[in-house]
Motif scaffolding. Structure first.
Motif, PDB file in Angstrom:
ATOM      1  N   SER A 123       0.733  -1.348   0.121  1.00 33.63           N
ATOM      2  CA  SER A 123      -0.076   0.024  -0.082  1.00 33.63           C
ATOM      3  C   SER A 123       0.941   1.105   0.247  1.00 33.63           C
ATOM      4  CB  SER A 123      -0.615  -0.039   1.256  1.00 33.63           C
ATOM      5  OG  SER A 123      -1.427   1.310   1.573  1.00 33.63           O
ATOM      6  N   GLY A 124       0.314   2.335  -0.631  1.00 36.02           N
ATOM      7  CA  GLY A 124       1.121   3.603  -0.533  1.00 36.02           C
ATOM      8  C   GLY A 124       1.331   3.933   1.109  1.00 36.02           C
ATOM      9  N   LEU A 125       0.643   3.364   1.979  1.00 35.08           N
ATOM     10  CA  LEU A 125       0.855   3.753   3.340  1.00 35.08           C
ATOM     11  C   LEU A 125       1.913   3.100   3.807  1.00 35.08           C
ATOM     12  CD1 LEU A 125      -2.968   3.401   4.783  1.00 35.08           C
ATOM     13  CD2 LEU A 125      -1.463   5.614   4.195  1.00 35.08           C
ATOM     14  N   HIS A 126       2.628   2.252   2.985  1.00 34.43           N
ATOM     15  CA  HIS A 126       3.653   1.662   3.521  1.00 34.43           C
ATOM     16  C   HIS A 126       5.063   2.865   3.829  1.00 34.43           C
ATOM     17  CE1 HIS A 126       5.788   2.237  -0.383  1.00 34.43           C
ATOM     18  NE2 HIS A 126       6.991   1.994   0.031  1.00 34.43           N
ATOM     19  N   GLN A 127       4.787   3.873   3.250  1.00 34.50           N
ATOM     20  CA  GLN A 127       5.714   4.967   3.414  1.00 34.50           C
ATOM     21  C   GLN A 127       5.765   5.775   4.931  1.00 34.50           C
ATOM     22  OE1 GLN A 127       7.768   6.080   1.059  1.00 34.50           O
ATOM     23  NE2 GLN A 127       6.987   6.016  -0.889  1.00 34.50           N
ATOM     24  N   HIS A 158       6.691  -4.101   5.363  1.00 39.64           N
ATOM     25  CA  HIS A 158       7.310  -5.475   5.411  1.00 39.64           C
ATOM     26  C   HIS A 158       7.041  -6.157   4.237  1.00 39.64           C
ATOM     27  CE1 HIS A 158       6.357  -5.187  10.160  1.00 39.64           C
ATOM     28  NE2 HIS A 158       7.375  -4.728   9.939  1.00 39.64           N
ATOM     29  N   ASN A 159       5.688  -5.958   3.636  1.00 44.08           N
ATOM     30  CA  ASN A 159       5.362  -6.619   2.211  1.00 44.08           C
ATOM     31  C   ASN A 159       6.546  -6.114   1.291  1.00 44.08           C
ATOM     32  OD1 ASN A 159       1.744  -6.228   2.989  1.00 44.08           O
ATOM     33  ND2 ASN A 159       3.372  -7.685   3.716  1.00 44.08           N
ATOM     34  N   TYR A 221       2.000   0.277  -9.342  1.00 36.39           N
ATOM     35  CA  TYR A 221       0.960   0.701  -9.073  1.00 36.39           C
ATOM     36  C   TYR A 221       0.018   1.121 -10.347  1.00 36.39           C
ATOM     37  CZ  TYR A 221      -1.728   5.152  -8.105  1.00 36.39           C
ATOM     38  OH  TYR A 221      -2.769   6.226  -8.036  1.00 36.39           O
ATOM     39  N   GLN A 222      -1.104   0.834 -10.387  1.00 37.01           N
ATOM     40  CA  GLN A 222      -1.806   1.286 -11.358  1.00 37.01           C
ATOM     41  C   GLN A 222      -1.254   0.972 -12.990  1.00 37.01           C
ATOM     42  OE1 GLN A 222      -5.146   3.298 -11.024  1.00 37.01           O
ATOM     43  NE2 GLN A 222      -4.909   1.794  -9.305  1.00 37.01           N
ATOM     44  N   MET A 223      -0.554  -0.192 -13.207  1.00 38.41           N
ATOM     45  CA  MET A 223      -0.030  -0.531 -14.320  1.00 38.41           C
ATOM     46  C   MET A 223       1.441   0.075 -14.769  1.00 38.41           C
ATOM     47  SD  MET A 223      -2.184  -2.833 -15.409  1.00 38.41           S
ATOM     48  CE  MET A 223      -1.565  -3.047 -17.424  1.00 38.41           C
ATOM     49  N   LYS A 224       1.779   0.728 -13.543  1.00 33.96           N
ATOM     50  CA  LYS A 224       3.334   1.097 -13.696  1.00 33.96           C
ATOM     51  C   LYS A 224       4.287   1.169 -12.666  1.00 33.96           C
ATOM     52  CE  LYS A 224       1.551   5.953 -12.931  1.00 33.96           C
ATOM     53  NZ  LYS A 224       0.326   5.540 -12.552  1.00 33.96           N
ATOM     54  N   GLN A 225       5.362   1.309 -12.799  1.00 33.33           N
ATOM     55  CA  GLN A 225       6.396   1.135 -11.626  1.00 33.33           C
ATOM     56  C   GLN A 225       6.041   2.467 -10.824  1.00 33.33           C
ATOM     57  OE1 GLN A 225      10.423  -0.068 -12.010  1.00 33.33           O
ATOM     58  NE2 GLN A 225      10.002  -0.616 -14.237  1.00 33.33           N
ATOM     59  N   ARG A 226       6.388   2.301  -9.262  1.00 36.58           N
ATOM     60  CA  ARG A 226       6.158   3.369  -8.442  1.00 36.58           C
ATOM     61  C   ARG A 226       7.338   3.440  -7.292  1.00 36.58           C
ATOM     62  NH1 ARG A 226       0.654   4.592  -4.654  1.00 36.58           N
ATOM     63  NH2 ARG A 226       0.670   6.692  -5.439  1.00 36.58           N
ATOM     64  N   GLY A 227       7.616   4.441  -6.999  1.00 36.15           N
ATOM     65  CA  GLY A 227       8.494   4.575  -5.843  1.00 36.15           C
ATOM     66  C   GLY A 227       8.199   4.051  -4.787  1.00 36.15           C
ATOM     67  N   PHE A 228       9.115   3.672  -3.864  1.00 36.26           N
ATOM     68  CA  PHE A 228       8.955   2.920  -2.495  1.00 36.26           C
ATOM     69  C   PHE A 228      10.264   3.401  -1.453  1.00 36.26           C
ATOM     70  CE2 PHE A 228      11.394   0.580  -5.391  1.00 36.26           C
ATOM     71  CZ  PHE A 228      12.310  -0.123  -4.709  1.00 36.26           C
ATOM     72  N   ARG A 229       9.832   2.988  -0.220  1.00 36.30           N
ATOM     73  CA  ARG A 229      10.882   3.097   0.674  1.00 36.30           C
ATOM     74  C   ARG A 229      12.114   2.384   0.306  1.00 36.30           C
ATOM     75  NH1 ARG A 229       8.769   4.139   5.754  1.00 36.30           N
ATOM     76  NH2 ARG A 229      10.775   4.092   6.769  1.00 36.30           N
ATOM     77  N   GLU A 230      13.287   2.976   0.424  1.00 37.29           N
ATOM     78  CA  GLU A 230      14.509   2.500  -0.235  1.00 37.29           C
ATOM     79  C   GLU A 230      14.705   1.513   0.585  1.00 37.29           C
ATOM     80  OE1 GLU A 230      16.434   2.753  -3.219  1.00 37.29           O
ATOM     81  OE2 GLU A 230      14.661   3.528  -4.037  1.00 37.29           O
ATOM     82  N   GLU A 231      14.694   1.608   2.128  1.00 35.10           N
ATOM     83  CA  GLU A 231      14.920   0.580   2.998  1.00 35.10           C
ATOM     84  C   GLU A 231      14.659  -0.747   2.512  1.00 35.10           C
ATOM     85  OE1 GLU A 231      13.435   3.602   3.516  1.00 35.10           O
ATOM     86  OE2 GLU A 231      13.629   4.374   5.667  1.00 35.10           O
ATOM     87  N   ALA A 232      13.690  -0.849   1.710  1.00 36.32           N
ATOM     88  CA  ALA A 232      13.324  -2.413   1.369  1.00 36.32           C
ATOM     89  C   ALA A 232      14.274  -2.889   0.444  1.00 36.32           C
ATOM     90  CB  ALA A 232      12.078  -2.065   0.773  1.00 36.32           C
ATOM     91  N   LYS A 233      15.294  -2.214  -0.058  1.00 38.29           N
ATOM     92  CA  LYS A 233      16.260  -2.992  -0.764  1.00 38.29           C
ATOM     93  C   LYS A 233      17.549  -3.148   0.053  1.00 38.29           C
ATOM     94  CE  LYS A 233      16.817  -1.033  -4.941  1.00 38.29           C
ATOM     95  NZ  LYS A 233      16.965   0.011  -6.246  1.00 38.29           N
TER      96      LYS A 233
END
Length: 255
Positions: A123-127, A158-159, A221-233
């Motif tokens: 979810s966008g709320l992961h931010q 976490h996801n 997101y919505q058929m395209k790539q989306r930014g996310f928290r870099e910590e996930a990487k």
């Protein structure tokens, strides 16, 4: 393709199952027999529906064993999730939200036969999630300090971490996906994002078509790539989360 979608008795999971079942073999999941009946009635082209309570360690283990009987899978989408609400303490002394949103996708990924693709619904709320990963099962803070919005945001972070961590460990294509704010039971009537695009995005990452076929791991997101928290990487963050969950479940990520 044979595709398992958890939490597919209603909402986005069911809508995605209906779309995919037109040309693929889809296995549904519902938490009890009543919801399974509703799911198969709403998606009659599905191959079958497996019941399983993902709010307890025993229930997750039982579901993993039963679901594997219907595999192997080309794709598994971990879509089951809880949103806002009370603590709902489980028999394992943790909030049901944590069990379903975080423990279940981890434990199922570790216990089940490895699919060709692995997808985690975020979810966008992961931010707003806590990247420090402190007290993810709320054992220290307890029910008195329960904050459902924070717990949800944490689980959705976490996801995203799972997508990168399991890709690195398993060496298979993985993805996390953000449906956006859409009109479902969870999203409510005022949601403004494109529901059809969200369903198509879920289907895209399951099949590896479109944008999802261009990368081995990504957040969509919505058929395209989306930014996310870099910590996930971050490998240390991934291994810290895996270590915490190994301690909770007694199961480590298989080599």
């Amino acid at each position: 393709m044979r595709i398992l979608i958890t939490g597919s008795s209603d909402g986005l999971g069911l809508l995605t199952a209906n779309l995919l079942s037109q040309s693929h073999q889809v296995i549904l999941h519902a938490r009890n027999t009543s919801r399974a009946h509703d799911a198969t009635s709403a998606c009659p082209s599905a191959h079958t529906c497996i019941t399983g309570d993902l709010s307890t360690l025993a229930g997750i283990r039982a579901f993993a064993a039963e679901a594997d009987k219907h595999g192997p899978y080309d794709a598994i989408m971990h879509n089951a999730g809880l949103y806002l609400g009370p603590f709902r303490r489980t028999e394992d002394n943790m909030p049901a939200l944590v069990a379903v949103n975080t423990i279940a996708p981890y434990l199922l990924s570790c216990l089940m036969q490895k699919p060709k693709r692995l997808i985690f619904v975020s979810s966008g709320l992961h931010q707003n999630g806590n990247a420090g990963l402190e007290d993810i099962t709320w054992q220290q803070r307890g029910e008195g300090k329960w904050n459902d919005a924070q717990a949800y945001a944490d689980s959705k972070l976490h996801n995203v971490v799972f997508a990168w961590g399991f890709h690195r460990r398993f060496g298979i294509p993985t993805a996390s996906v953000d449906p956006g704010w859409v009109k479902t039971k969870m999203g409510g009537p005022n949601a403004m994002d494109d529901l059809d695009a969200a369903v198509k995005t879920f289907a895209m990452v399951c099949t590896g078509e479109g944008e999802a076929g261009k990368r081995e791991v990504g957040h969509y997101y919505q058929m395209k790539q989306r930014g996310f928290r870099e910590e996930a990487k971050d490998v240390e963050t991934q291994e810290k989360l895996f270590g915490i969950l190994e301690g909770v479940t007694g199961v480590k990520v298989p080599e």
